[in-house]
Every structure is written in structure tokens, then in C-alpha cells.
Enzyme design. Sequence first.
Site, PDB file in Angstrom:
ATOM      1  CG  HIS A 143      -1.954  -1.062   1.223  1.00  0.00           C
ATOM      2  ND1 HIS A 143      -3.251  -0.847   1.639  1.00  0.00           N
ATOM      3  CD2 HIS A 143      -1.903  -2.375   0.858  1.00  0.00           C
ATOM      4  CE1 HIS A 143      -3.939  -1.963   1.542  1.00  0.00           C
ATOM      5  NE2 HIS A 143      -3.139  -2.911   1.067  1.00  0.00           N
ATOM      6  CG  HIS A 199      -2.508  -4.107   5.522  1.00  0.00           C
ATOM      7  ND1 HIS A 199      -1.312  -4.058   4.842  1.00  0.00           N
ATOM      8  CD2 HIS A 199      -3.365  -4.803   4.737  1.00  0.00           C
ATOM      9  CE1 HIS A 199      -1.440  -4.675   3.681  1.00  0.00           C
ATOM     10  NE2 HIS A 199      -2.679  -5.152   3.592  1.00  0.00           N
ATOM     11  CG  ASN A 223       0.452 -12.897   4.143  1.00  0.00           C
ATOM     12  OD1 ASN A 223      -0.330 -13.794   3.861  1.00  0.00           O
ATOM     13  ND2 ASN A 223       1.761 -13.049   4.013  1.00  0.00           N
ATOM     14  CG  ASP A 252       0.339 -17.411  -2.805  1.00  0.00           C
ATOM     15  OD1 ASP A 252       0.625 -17.758  -1.631  1.00  0.00           O
ATOM     16  OD2 ASP A 252       0.638 -16.300  -3.271  1.00  0.00           O
ATOM     17  N   GLY A 253       1.103 -20.765  -1.599  1.00  0.00           N
ATOM     18  CA  GLY A 253       2.401 -21.350  -1.303  1.00  0.00           C
ATOM     19  C   GLY A 253       3.511 -20.339  -1.154  1.00  0.00           C
ATOM     20  CG  ASP A 278      -4.203  -9.969  -1.802  1.00  0.00           C
ATOM     21  OD1 ASP A 278      -4.916  -8.963  -1.985  1.00  0.00           O
ATOM     22  OD2 ASP A 278      -3.056  -9.904  -1.334  1.00  0.00           O
TER      23      ASP A 278
END
Length: 386
Positions: A143, A199, A223, A252-253, A278
Site C-alpha cells: 500500500h 495491516h 500477512n 498460493d504457497g 488477493d
Amino acid sequence: MRQLLTGARIFTGETILDGRSLLVGDGRILDIVAPGRTPPEVVRTVALEAGDLLAPGFLDIQVNGGGGVLFNEKPTPEGALAIAAAHRRFGTTGLLPTIITDTPDRHRAAAGAAVKAAAQPGSGVLGIHFEGPFISPQRVGAHDPRFVRAPDEDDLAFIGGLPARMPGGRVLLTLAPECVEDAALSRLMAAGVILSVGHTMASAERVVEAFDLGVRGVTHLYNAMPGIANRQPGPAGAALGDGRPWCGLIADGHHVHPLMMRAALAARPRGRMMLVTDAMPPTGTDADRFELNGRTIYRRDGRLVLADGTLAGADLDMVTAVRNAGTLIGLPLEESLRMASLYPAEFLGMADERGRIAPGWRADLVLLRPDLTVKGTWVEGEWRGA
């Protein structure tokens, strides 16, 4: 038009049925038909392959782009519809176009676009997801830090007024709870806004306080938040230790190690983990880069990254996430499918008509080949090949 879909197996949202047919009409599921029974008033019979699987259409609550379109760069009804169309090829029949931290004018344009797109029958646009701008300056990820801020009265009035403008649609807001006061959180939720923690640098205690107030979600678990430590569990630890919120997982690994995904599934109550993509503009294209707030994002080895290697969204679609839930996490197919359909429907408060195959539910369906690739979808009973 009434159609009888025959020949394929059917995943109801709970179990896989063999030898049944599905009767749909007027955009709804009318009946699951037992073997040997022919329902009346069938206008058309559609023969499907015996090895294929009919499942509830996928729902994705976090989609930044697709088909070459980034919602931040094209916050228009056409942009939202193009993103939904791109993801439909991968089994997603409903999604929230997601705008990340940006200017107030860009957020307002995106909101107006989502209102118009969601009003179009069969659009696949379910509302809007604001990922920011009320996030931690220390956890911005990709961001733009120039636009990170705390909400003011105009923000609260604008976002709080959106659910009333979008009947049947959903407004999701990802925020850092340490950056927003309790009164603002409560005001937004009272207006019908769904809140999710993300976030953030918040302590575990502050995150639990947010859950106590009614915050329902955790955005892309692990994340853009601190790691878990034994005396400082942080937001991720709060999410694993508290059974109330729904957590999004980017399978997604790359965003999360498979062992950490398995740990999350082991810790969380059944039904409280959702697959999210995402996704960014390259989904559904062969593009190797795109622009985000004046910065180039590169598509490299299954990842989307800034020049310094920071992850910037995911190179992922929902049917790939479903397959990964099996291969990386080891989940049964039925649970992987629920994480892509039923559980997000429950999170959004839409499980009374989405996420299952049952009489009265919407005829939003995905047809999967035996290798779990998408053959096509129905949205409100209308077929489109992948």
C-alpha cells in the site's frame, strides 16, 4: 427457463452425491432429483460428463483485479464488471472488488462503481472491499504510505452510508484496530459494514477487544502483521486463539508456508477459515507486470512483487487455491470447496442463498473436471463456458 442438469456428481456444500440431477429455473435451484424420477415441466435437459462435479460457485472477498484491470486504476462499473468476468473463468460466481489504500476521491469513485455494478443482474459483483486506508503505517505492505490515515467524520459518514445504497450487497472494510477508536468501529458495524482486522501492529489484547465489539474477520491471516511469539502473540495469535472471527488465507504457497496454513486449520474451528485470492490484474492474462500507484509490480515465479521483493497481491485464482488447499494443506476436497464457497457466504451473511446446492438457493454453480479445472459456470442459471 427450467433446465435439468444430469450426469455429473453434485457437491451440496456438505456431501458429494452420485446419480442425482439438478433442476434449476428462474435463477434458483428448484430440486435435487433422485434417480429414476423425472420432474414435471422440464424445458431442457443438459447432459454433463459423468466424471465432472457440480459445486456451489466460488465466492472471493478480496479481489484487487483481474483480466488486466486493477480496481484502484479503474474504479468504474466497467472495471468492476471486467474483474468479475475474468474471475468467473476460474469458478468465482461472486466477489468483492477490492480497492486498497488510496485517495478519498478514488475510494468514493470505487464505491459508486460497486453500487452500480452490484445492481446489475448476474454481474457477480457482491459489493465492495476497502482494504485500508485506516491501517498501520508500519504494516503497509504494497500500500502507498502517503494515503494511510485515521478515519474522520466524513469517512465514517461515507462508508457507513454505503450499505443503504447497496441493498443486498456487502461493504467490507479492513482496518488496523489500534488506529480506529471503539466508537467508530461500533458506528460502522451498526450501519451494516463488515469489519476485518488487517495491516496491523495491534496487540493480541487489542484484537480480542475488537472481536468483542463485533469485528468479524481477519484479512489474509499472517500477512501484513507481526509474527507469533510466545509472550507477544499479536494479531495472528489472537486470530488462532479466538474462535469467533473468520480468517482469510492466501493459499498460493508464497504468502504463507504450508505448515503455517496447516497450523491455522488445526487451531481454528471448522467453518472459520476462507480461501481468498488477493488477485491482481494479471489473473486471466499473460502479463508479466502492471502499475500500482506509480510503482511497477512484477510477475515472477508465481508471485507478484515490487522491485525490492515485497509481495504485492497474489498471482492466484480461486480454483487454483482450492487445488492448493488439497496439495499444500492436505484438506479433503469437500472442505477445500467449502472454504471457497460456504464459509465466505457465512462470513458475508449470505449463506441463506449462496454456498450450497439446495432448493431455493441461487443457481450460481461451478462445473469442475476431474482434475479440478473449471469447465464453466452458471450465474443465476445462465451458463458460461470457462
